[in-house]
Enzyme design. Structure first.
Site, PDB file in Angstrom:
ATOM      1  N   GLU A  49      13.794 -63.394 -21.242  1.00 43.59           N
ATOM      2  CA  GLU A  49      14.628 -62.683 -20.576  1.00 43.59           C
ATOM      3  C   GLU A  49      14.453 -62.793 -18.953  1.00 43.59           C
ATOM      4  O   GLU A  49      13.269 -62.631 -18.232  1.00 43.59           O
ATOM      5  CB  GLU A  49      14.560 -60.965 -20.778  1.00 43.59           C
ATOM      6  CG  GLU A  49      15.194 -60.579 -21.901  1.00 43.59           C
ATOM      7  CD  GLU A  49      15.306 -59.254 -22.150  1.00 43.59           C
ATOM      8  OE1 GLU A  49      14.795 -58.355 -21.021  1.00 43.59           O
ATOM      9  OE2 GLU A  49      15.092 -58.785 -23.136  1.00 43.59           O
ATOM     10  N   ASP A  60      15.561 -49.681 -13.858  1.00 43.70           N
ATOM     11  CA  ASP A  60      14.340 -50.102 -13.813  1.00 43.70           C
ATOM     12  C   ASP A  60      13.286 -49.136 -12.861  1.00 43.70           C
ATOM     13  O   ASP A  60      13.674 -48.369 -11.980  1.00 43.70           O
ATOM     14  CB  ASP A  60      14.228 -51.422 -12.705  1.00 43.70           C
ATOM     15  CG  ASP A  60      15.210 -52.572 -13.928  1.00 43.70           C
ATOM     16  OD1 ASP A  60      14.646 -52.584 -15.090  1.00 43.70           O
ATOM     17  OD2 ASP A  60      15.978 -52.948 -13.098  1.00 43.70           O
ATOM     18  N   TYR A 175      19.274 -54.501 -28.469  1.00 37.51           N
ATOM     19  CA  TYR A 175      18.266 -54.131 -27.627  1.00 37.51           C
ATOM     20  C   TYR A 175      17.926 -52.670 -27.510  1.00 37.51           C
ATOM     21  O   TYR A 175      18.892 -52.141 -27.181  1.00 37.51           O
ATOM     22  CB  TYR A 175      18.339 -54.691 -26.039  1.00 37.51           C
ATOM     23  CG  TYR A 175      17.193 -54.345 -25.129  1.00 37.51           C
ATOM     24  CD1 TYR A 175      16.389 -53.137 -25.217  1.00 37.51           C
ATOM     25  CD2 TYR A 175      16.784 -55.510 -24.336  1.00 37.51           C
ATOM     26  CE1 TYR A 175      15.107 -53.398 -24.330  1.00 37.51           C
ATOM     27  CE2 TYR A 175      15.718 -55.590 -23.504  1.00 37.51           C
ATOM     28  CZ  TYR A 175      14.763 -54.474 -23.467  1.00 37.51           C
ATOM     29  OH  TYR A 175      13.772 -54.298 -22.595  1.00 37.51           O
TER      30      TYR A 175
END
Length: 263
Positions: A49, A60, A175
């Protein structure tokens, strides 16, 4: 069939779990980042990734935010990120690369131009965390028409009513975000993850890879044991930020990969 599809087909034939590693392109600089990415397949990484640096990375945590800042301050751009992928492809034409980031840089480039450049650079799939399924016509459908996988995130808050929408038009793998919150915020727990992975797999034939909160070889093993594999990002990026050498970071990555592959 993309490199991602081929990789997961091969892993299934081998009855083996996948280990996916995340790094921020250009962190701490282009050459170091390229060396890390080039060394990952040898360390046992099945899928890379590659983070696309962005100024406002809302999903994040601090570790990856700082990595993005370091990369941007070092002059990393979308063009340089694609160049890094091209340089990697000079020596490796089989390891899948998933570009992970946000829509703004892609939108600014223009979707058609970006997709053409990404495919030419050797990018195999995209994870764009701020484009929900309702916006599939923006990027998801054009990406798949261009031969790239579009990988969607499912989370602990993705209920049974929402899940079919999330899975629609998803390809490559799903994911699963193991925790509610940002990257690096908590540890994943296999006991919590297992039932959620089973729920997703009951609704999709795609592999389910678990990320967020995987930070040790034992954790990689336990999480991969209840899924088709796991992703490690913040724990790797932290070592890069701490100034560890390429060899030391890759040695650590190898321990994580070994953990996932023991599952």
């Amino acid at each position: 069939m993309t490199r991602i599809d081929a990789k997961f087909a091969a892993l299934k034939d081998q009855n083996r779990k996948a280990f996916v590693a995340y790094v921020m392109a250009g962190d701490p600089d282009f050459d170091t980042s390229l060396a890390l990415v080039r060394g990952m397949p040898g360390a046992g990484v099945d899928v890379i990734e590659l983070g696309l640096p962005f100024t406002d990375p809302m999903a994040d945590g601090p570790t990856i935010q700082l990595a993005g800042q370091r990369a941007l301050e070092g002059g990393m751009t979308l063009d340089r990120t694609l160049e890094l992928a091209r340089r990697f492809r000079e020596d490796d034409d089989t390891t899948p690369i998933v570009m992970m980031g946000y829509y703004n840089p892609i939108y600014s480039r223009g979707v058609d131009t970006f997709l053409e450049q990404a495919r030419a650079a050797g990018i195999d799939g995209l994870i764009v965390v701020d484009l929900p399924p309702e916006e599939d016509e923006e990027l998801c459908l054009p990406a798949q028409a261009a031969g790239l996988n579009f990988i969607r995130l499912a989370t602990p808050t993705t209920d049974d009513k929402r899940l079919p929408k999330v899975l629609t038009n998803t390809s490559g793998f799903v994911y699963y975000v193991s925790i509610t919150g940002i990257t690096g915020a908590a540890e994943a727990q296999a006991a919590d993850v297992g039932p959620e992975v089973a729920r997703i797999k009951a609704a999709s034939d795609l592999p389910v890879i678990v990320g967020f909160g995987v930070n040790s070889p034992d954790k990689a093993q336990s999480v991969a044991s209840v899924a088709d594999g796991c992703v490690v990002g913040s724990a790797i990026v932290k070592r890069i930020g701490d100034g560890e050498s390429v060899d030391d970071v890759l040695a650590y990555v190898a321990t994580l990969a070994a953990g996932a592959h023991r599952a």
